[in-house]
Design a protein around this motif. Structure first.
Motif, PDB file in Angstrom:
ATOM      1  N   LYS A 146      18.990 -28.825 -24.089  1.00 46.39           N
ATOM      2  CA  LYS A 146      18.219 -28.362 -22.857  1.00 46.39           C
ATOM      3  C   LYS A 146      17.087 -27.040 -23.623  1.00 46.39           C
ATOM      4  N   VAL A 147      17.380 -27.243 -24.757  1.00 49.22           N
ATOM      5  CA  VAL A 147      16.781 -25.658 -25.327  1.00 49.22           C
ATOM      6  C   VAL A 147      15.639 -25.849 -26.391  1.00 49.22           C
ATOM      7  N   ARG A 148      15.736 -25.675 -27.156  1.00 49.49           N
ATOM      8  CA  ARG A 148      14.860 -25.576 -28.310  1.00 49.49           C
ATOM      9  C   ARG A 148      13.996 -23.933 -28.444  1.00 49.49           C
ATOM     10  N   ARG A 149      14.766 -23.290 -29.311  1.00 49.43           N
ATOM     11  CA  ARG A 149      14.797 -21.762 -29.298  1.00 49.43           C
ATOM     12  C   ARG A 149      14.224 -21.373 -30.496  1.00 49.43           C
ATOM     13  N   VAL A 150      13.300 -20.732 -30.943  1.00 44.50           N
ATOM     14  CA  VAL A 150      13.699 -19.858 -31.424  1.00 44.50           C
ATOM     15  C   VAL A 150      13.086 -18.134 -31.405  1.00 44.50           C
ATOM     16  N   THR A 151      13.784 -17.419 -32.239  1.00 40.28           N
ATOM     17  CA  THR A 151      13.327 -16.223 -32.401  1.00 40.28           C
ATOM     18  C   THR A 151      13.177 -15.922 -33.139  1.00 40.28           C
ATOM     19  N   LEU A 152      11.323 -14.783 -33.185  1.00 34.96           N
ATOM     20  CA  LEU A 152      11.089 -14.545 -34.455  1.00 34.96           C
ATOM     21  C   LEU A 152      11.500 -12.751 -35.031  1.00 34.96           C
ATOM     22  N   ASP A 153      12.607 -12.578 -35.215  1.00 35.40           N
ATOM     23  CA  ASP A 153      12.718 -10.722 -35.855  1.00 35.40           C
ATOM     24  C   ASP A 153      11.798  -9.901 -36.525  1.00 35.40           C
ATOM     25  N   ARG A 154      11.444 -10.814 -37.325  1.00 32.42           N
ATOM     26  CA  ARG A 154      10.133  -9.909 -38.113  1.00 32.42           C
ATOM     27  C   ARG A 154       9.054 -10.197 -38.451  1.00 32.42           C
ATOM     28  N   GLY A 155       8.343  -9.934 -39.148  1.00 36.00           N
ATOM     29  CA  GLY A 155       6.862 -10.909 -39.883  1.00 36.00           C
ATOM     30  C   GLY A 155       5.932 -12.314 -39.441  1.00 36.00           C
ATOM     31  N   GLN A 156       6.353 -13.105 -39.827  1.00 31.41           N
ATOM     32  CA  GLN A 156       4.873 -14.249 -39.098  1.00 31.41           C
ATOM     33  C   GLN A 156       5.299 -15.778 -39.231  1.00 31.41           C
ATOM     34  N   ALA A 157       5.441 -16.620 -38.565  1.00 35.05           N
ATOM     35  CA  ALA A 157       5.575 -17.751 -39.357  1.00 35.05           C
ATOM     36  C   ALA A 157       3.959 -19.029 -37.927  1.00 35.05           C
ATOM     37  N   PHE A 158       4.240 -20.021 -38.710  1.00 31.04           N
ATOM     38  CA  PHE A 158       3.778 -20.997 -38.355  1.00 31.04           C
ATOM     39  C   PHE A 158       4.138 -22.479 -37.651  1.00 31.04           C
ATOM     40  N   PHE A 159       3.799 -22.875 -36.622  1.00 29.89           N
ATOM     41  CA  PHE A 159       5.374 -23.889 -36.002  1.00 29.89           C
ATOM     42  C   PHE A 159       4.261 -24.927 -35.960  1.00 29.89           C
ATOM     43  N   GLN A 160       4.798 -25.796 -36.172  1.00 28.85           N
ATOM     44  CA  GLN A 160       4.211 -27.548 -35.841  1.00 28.85           C
ATOM     45  C   GLN A 160       5.289 -28.568 -34.473  1.00 28.85           C
ATOM     46  N   VAL A 161       5.001 -28.213 -33.485  1.00 27.23           N
ATOM     47  CA  VAL A 161       6.058 -28.765 -31.963  1.00 27.23           C
ATOM     48  C   VAL A 161       6.244 -30.049 -32.159  1.00 27.23           C
ATOM     49  N   LYS A 162       7.334 -30.757 -32.921  1.00 25.06           N
ATOM     50  CA  LYS A 162       7.601 -31.877 -32.067  1.00 25.06           C
ATOM     51  C   LYS A 162       7.752 -32.533 -30.703  1.00 25.06           C
ATOM     52  N   HIS A 163       6.913 -33.012 -30.143  1.00 22.86           N
ATOM     53  CA  HIS A 163       6.761 -33.744 -28.379  1.00 22.86           C
ATOM     54  C   HIS A 163       8.118 -33.878 -28.156  1.00 22.86           C
ATOM     55  N   ASP A 164       8.364 -33.475 -26.769  1.00 19.41           N
ATOM     56  CA  ASP A 164       9.836 -33.371 -25.897  1.00 19.41           C
ATOM     57  C   ASP A 164       9.655 -32.501 -24.580  1.00 19.41           C
ATOM     58  N   PRO A 165       9.308 -33.630 -24.123  1.00 15.59           N
ATOM     59  CA  PRO A 165       9.269 -33.086 -22.276  1.00 15.59           C
ATOM     60  C   PRO A 165      10.214 -32.451 -21.567  1.00 15.59           C
ATOM     61  N   GLU A 166      11.100 -33.591 -22.117  1.00 13.78           N
ATOM     62  CA  GLU A 166      12.427 -32.261 -22.019  1.00 13.78           C
ATOM     63  C   GLU A 166      13.596 -31.429 -22.376  1.00 13.78           C
ATOM     64  N   ARG A 167      12.350 -31.022 -23.283  1.00 14.56           N
ATOM     65  CA  ARG A 167      12.957 -29.570 -24.352  1.00 14.56           C
ATOM     66  C   ARG A 167      11.804 -28.778 -25.012  1.00 14.56           C
ATOM     67  N   PRO A 168      11.128 -28.079 -23.523  1.00 15.92           N
ATOM     68  CA  PRO A 168      10.536 -27.025 -23.852  1.00 15.92           C
ATOM     69  C   PRO A 168      10.711 -26.539 -25.510  1.00 15.92           C
ATOM     70  N   PHE A 169       9.800 -25.829 -26.106  1.00 11.90           N
ATOM     71  CA  PHE A 169       9.954 -25.307 -27.350  1.00 11.90           C
ATOM     72  C   PHE A 169       9.468 -24.302 -27.501  1.00 11.90           C
ATOM     73  N   GLU A 170      10.314 -22.987 -27.196  1.00 11.58           N
ATOM     74  CA  GLU A 170       9.947 -21.751 -26.579  1.00 11.58           C
ATOM     75  C   GLU A 170      10.269 -20.746 -28.291  1.00 11.58           C
ATOM     76  N   VAL A 171       9.102 -19.673 -28.597  1.00 10.52           N
ATOM     77  CA  VAL A 171       9.140 -18.767 -29.667  1.00 10.52           C
ATOM     78  C   VAL A 171       8.825 -17.364 -29.176  1.00 10.52           C
ATOM     79  N   ARG A 172      10.395 -16.923 -28.876  1.00  4.90           N
ATOM     80  CA  ARG A 172      10.590 -15.242 -28.376  1.00  4.90           C
ATOM     81  C   ARG A 172       9.842 -14.388 -29.558  1.00  4.90           C
ATOM     82  N   SER A 173       9.080 -13.511 -29.298  1.00  4.77           N
ATOM     83  CA  SER A 173       8.758 -12.341 -30.472  1.00  4.77           C
ATOM     84  C   SER A 173       9.516 -11.107 -29.699  1.00  4.77           C
TER      85      SER A 173
END
Length: 319
Positions: A146-173
């Motif tokens: 039910k969830v897609r979550r990325v935690t950016l602990d330091r630095g920088q990242a570029f995200f290319q997110v695959k569409h999935d209305p059932e599972r929003p993609f979340e990045v926490r920094s």
């Protein structure tokens, strides 16, 4: 097309695959830069990358997928297999969902990835999304039902997110949460702020302080979240903000102090400006990440500076 041009196109496609499907070491980046400096190769790589981006839209087409599987089973000696337009479909199709990269660890809640100074890492997730980590960066990935979550602990990242209305993609920094369904965006974690730049689609940037999230819906829009949770939005130069994904640094009327700080991110050698009066002097130019010698030579010539090496530092000054 002559044999030399075919070989050069094959090299461009090979570099594209290498830079997008595995961790990229400093030595590999230097080899790529050396190849790209050869006459015609920079334009050839740019065309190859543009074709690949167009081909990504075909990835979900079942007929295209069948054609790719059939093509992969043919001998590589077949001339038609290596026609440039078809090669790009194969390069795109080769980016199947799996985790790649040299530096990852299993931790509670998913996998963790990190890069050293001067390294970049491409991670292909099982949901079809892709993440490119910049130099000296670290993040953790959790993909659930039910969830897609990325935690950016330091630095920088570029995200290319695959569409999935059932599972929003979340990045926490830090305290900042960036939410998307299917889009492309850049997140950079700095000591006093988090910068989110939209490249495609739309994202909501939530400062987690009770205030309404900022919505970015136009490529080039950015949100800057301060340490106190305040959010400011502005337009940025999208090419300059995301050029690191192709191994470049683009400066356009950039203060010299800021340009030096950016160049320093990609090398263990550090540049220091010995003349504070030049800190806000403007720099224009394009440099390869990690190519400190070219950067030093350019700014030294521009501002009549001399470079002096002290231990592992390069001091730039007028005397």
């Amino acid at each position: 097309m002559g044999t030399d041009e075919e070989r050069a196109d094959d090299q461009a496609a090979s570099w594209l695959a290498r830079l997008n499907m595995r961790s990229v070491t400093t030595d590999e980046l230097e080899a790529f830069y050396s190849w790209r400096r050869q006459p015609g190769n920079a334009d050839r790589y740019a065309r190859t990358e543009a074709l690949w981006r167009e081909s990504r839209a075909l990835g979900d087409d079942p007929e295209i997928a069948t054609a790719v599987r059939e093509a992969l089973g043919r001998p590589r000696t077949a001339r038609s297999f290596w026609h440039p337009s078809r090669r790009m479909v194969l390069a795109g199709a080769g980016l199947v969902p799996f985790a790649v990269g040299a530096t990852w660890l299993l931790r509670e809640g998913g996998r963790a990835y990190e890069t050293a100074t001067g390294e970049q890492l491409m991670v292909a997730l099982s949901d079809g999304s892709r993440i490119r980590l910049n130099t000296d960066s670290a993040l953790r990935v959790l993909l659930g039902h039910k969830v897609r979550r990325v935690t950016l602990d330091r630095g920088q990242a570029f995200f290319q997110v695959k569409h999935d209305p059932e599972r929003p993609f979340e990045v926490r920094s830090g305290q900042v949460a960036v939410r998307a369904l299917g889009t492309e965006f850049d997140v950079r974690m700095a000591p006093e702020q988090v910068l989110v730049v939209l490249a495609e689609g739309a994202v909501a940037v939530d400062p987690s302080n009770g205030k309404a999230p900022a919505r970015l819906s136009t490529p080039g829009q950015a949100a800057i979240v301060g340490a106190d949770g305040t959010v400011a939005t502005k337009r940025v130069d999208l090419e300059a903000a995301t050029c690191w994904t192709s191994g470049r640094l683009i400066f356009r009327a950039t203060p010299l102090e800021q340009a030096i700080a950016e160049a320093n991110r990609y090398s263990t050698r550090r540049i220091e400006l010995g003349d504070p009066g030049l800190a806000q002097a403007k720099v224009d130019g394009t440099f390869e990440t990690g190519d400190m010698d070219s950067f030093i030579a350019a700014v030294s010539a521009l501002f009549s500076l001399k470079a002096k090496t002290v231990e592992n530092k390069i001091l730039l000054s007028r005397s």
